[in-house]
Each structure stands twice: as C-alpha cells, then as structure tokens.
Design a protein around this motif. Structure first.
Motif, short mmCIF file in Angstrom:
data_model
loop_
_atom_site.label_atom_id
_atom_site.label_comp_id
_atom_site.label_asym_id
_atom_site.label_seq_id
_atom_site.Cartn_x
_atom_site.Cartn_y
_atom_site.Cartn_z
N SER A 158 2.80 17.09 7.20
CA SER A 158 3.16 17.55 8.32
C SER A 158 3.23 16.64 9.47
O SER A 158 2.86 17.03 10.61
N GLY A 159 3.56 15.37 9.09
CA GLY A 159 3.97 14.45 10.06
C GLY A 159 2.78 13.81 10.94
O GLY A 159 2.76 13.51 11.95
N ARG A 160 1.60 14.03 10.38
CA ARG A 160 0.31 13.75 11.09
C ARG A 160 -0.45 12.69 10.27
O ARG A 160 0.09 11.78 9.64
N GLY A 161 -1.81 12.86 10.09
CA GLY A 161 -2.51 11.66 9.49
C GLY A 161 -2.19 11.18 8.20
O GLY A 161 -1.75 11.95 7.32
N LEU A 162 -1.98 9.67 8.15
CA LEU A 162 -1.82 9.25 6.77
C LEU A 162 -2.93 8.95 5.89
O LEU A 162 -4.06 8.47 6.49
N PHE A 181 6.14 -0.30 7.42
CA PHE A 181 6.51 0.97 6.75
C PHE A 181 7.83 1.15 6.35
O PHE A 181 8.79 0.67 7.08
N GLY A 182 8.22 1.88 5.28
CA GLY A 182 9.72 2.45 5.21
C GLY A 182 9.69 3.58 5.74
O GLY A 182 8.88 4.30 6.45
N LYS A 183 10.71 4.36 5.40
CA LYS A 183 11.15 5.75 6.03
C LYS A 183 10.52 6.84 5.35
O LYS A 183 10.34 8.20 5.53
N GLN A 193 1.46 11.55 3.80
CA GLN A 193 1.16 12.32 5.08
C GLN A 193 1.84 13.63 4.85
O GLN A 193 2.90 13.96 4.22
N PHE A 209 4.77 7.24 1.69
CA PHE A 209 5.40 5.90 2.39
C PHE A 209 4.94 4.57 1.44
O PHE A 209 3.62 4.61 1.33
N GLN A 220 0.96 -1.27 -0.04
CA GLN A 220 0.13 0.15 0.12
C GLN A 220 0.98 1.18 0.08
O GLN A 220 2.18 1.26 0.64
N TYR A 262 0.73 5.37 0.94
CA TYR A 262 0.40 6.37 1.95
C TYR A 262 0.94 7.63 1.81
O TYR A 262 2.14 7.80 1.25
N LEU A 318 0.91 -3.78 8.95
CA LEU A 318 1.98 -2.88 7.92
C LEU A 318 3.22 -2.45 8.30
O LEU A 318 3.22 -2.27 9.47
N HIS A 362 -4.43 7.05 2.69
CA HIS A 362 -4.36 5.83 1.83
C HIS A 362 -4.48 6.14 0.50
O HIS A 362 -5.54 6.85 0.08
#
Lengths: 113, 109
Positions: free
Chosen positions: B39-43, B99-101, B37, B88, B33, B35, B97, B45
């Motif tokens: 400002s470092g908040r909600g991801l 995740f990568g960086k 993001q 991501f 999948q 995603y 899940l 999809h």
C-alpha cells in the motif's frame, strides 16, 4: 519501540510553508537515511548520516531541503518554502552499520496544496 | 536517478504458484537488497545478498545474484494472497540504496 518511527504519518501544508519531518531510528543504529518516494516510483535517496554528521547529502534536490541529526539519534528533515512538487512519501531508514540492511519506517506522506 | 530495473512491472499469479521477479542494474555493487512494500508505505526488508554471494535462501524466498550480468532474481515459492505487494530491488554501490521502480505482484486466492 522496536522499529523506526516517523512523525507525523501525514502532513498537509500549503505552498510556501515550512515543514519538519521527524525520524526515530532503531536504538543503537549508527546510520540513518532519508529517501523520498513519489507515486509509482521506487524510493530515491536524499541524505544519510553516520553519527551526527551528514556523510552524503547528494540526493537533496535543492537548498530548500535540509536535515539534521544533532545527537546522533533522532533526525529531522526540514523543507522550506514548500512546493507542490515536494508532495511525496518521505521515508527514513536506519542500519546498525553502514553497508548492513536498512530498516525503514512507515513514512510521512507530505501533501503540498 | 534510479539504477535498478525490475522485470516484469506487474505480475499476477494464482495462490500456490511460484513468482519470479528479476532485477538488472548498471554499476558495480557491494550488495543487493530486496524489499516488499504494501500500500505504498513502509518497506519491509526481505533479504540482502553480498557481491561475493551467488544464492541466498530465507524461508520461501530464494535470491540469486549474477554480478557478471549485473542481475538478480527473487523467487517466491508457494505464493500466498498475503504476498500481494510491490517488490523492489535496491543496489548498494556504496552506502546509499538505489531502488528500481518495483514489480507489483498480485496473488489471487
């Protein structure tokens, strides 16, 4: 609401205190997940629930962390004796079924002073 | 531990250009999948591609998956300033899940 909600949006606490973070999943979603994201990193898995039971808690870093989902809907992540290293954004996600796309909430930013 | 590795780590392009981000992973997966993001908040999809699929489209997004190479790519066509975000990839070897960086994309107006 239509999406996943999390409360509080921000939490500042002192080292050694207990905190609870709440997640309201999308209505009807059976699976609920908790992740933790540190600055500059991707989210890391903590625990997931299928219904009321924790199906996989292998990501919880230690026994200070615990999560519940007593009625198969809302979940609470509980952290005892908080440490500065616990500071991060805690993300909750839900999916209709296991293996489907996960929908994330806005997260709770936890700061431990 | 994080399985996925996005490449590049950061990408800066002009509005209207295409942006390509790559993701490599290590173990077999059920799906992958992507995603976004802000400002470092909600991801948010973007798209899910299953292990038996090779390509998937959604609007200006095109995702490919090569399970033999354990890699995926995300193409954003005709980029807009609003596409500026971190992207991501997340693999699902099982239910959770991984995740990568992430790739930090900047689209300059």
């Amino acid at each position: 609401g239509a999406g996943v909600s999390q409360t509080p949006s921000n939490k500042v606490t002192e080292k050694g205190k207990y905190v609870e973070l709440r997640c309201d999943p999308i209505s009807g979603h059976t699976a609920l997940y908790w992740y933790r994201q540190s600055l500059g990193q991707g989210p890391e898995f903590l625990i997931y629930f299928q219904g009321t039971g924790a199906a996989d808690d292998s990501g919880l870093p230690n026994d200070r962390f615990f999560a519940v989902r007593p009625e198969g809907s809302v979940s609470t992540l509980k952290i005892q004796r908080t440490e500065r290293g616990d500071s991060a954004v805690y993300l909750c996600a839900s999916s209709y079924l296991i293996g489907n796309e996960q929908f994330f909430g806005p997260g709770t930013r936890l700061t431990v002073l | 531990s994080q399985q996925g590795e996005e490449d590049p780590q950061a990408l800066s392009i002009q509005e209207g250009e295409n942006a390509t981000m790559n993701c490599s992973y290590k173990t077999s997966i059920n799906n992958l999948q992507w995603y976004r993001q802000n400002s470092g908040r909600g991801l948010v999809h973007l798209i899910l591609i299953r292990s038996n699929e090779r390509e998937k489209h959604s609007g200006r997004l095109r995702v490919t998956l090569d399970t033999s190479k354990k890699s995926s790519s995300l193409l954003i066509t005709a980029s807009r300033a609003a596409d500026t975000a971190s992207y991501f990839c997340a693999t699902a070897p099982r239910e959770k899940l991984v995740f990568g960086k992430g790739t930090k994309l900047t689209v300059n107006p």
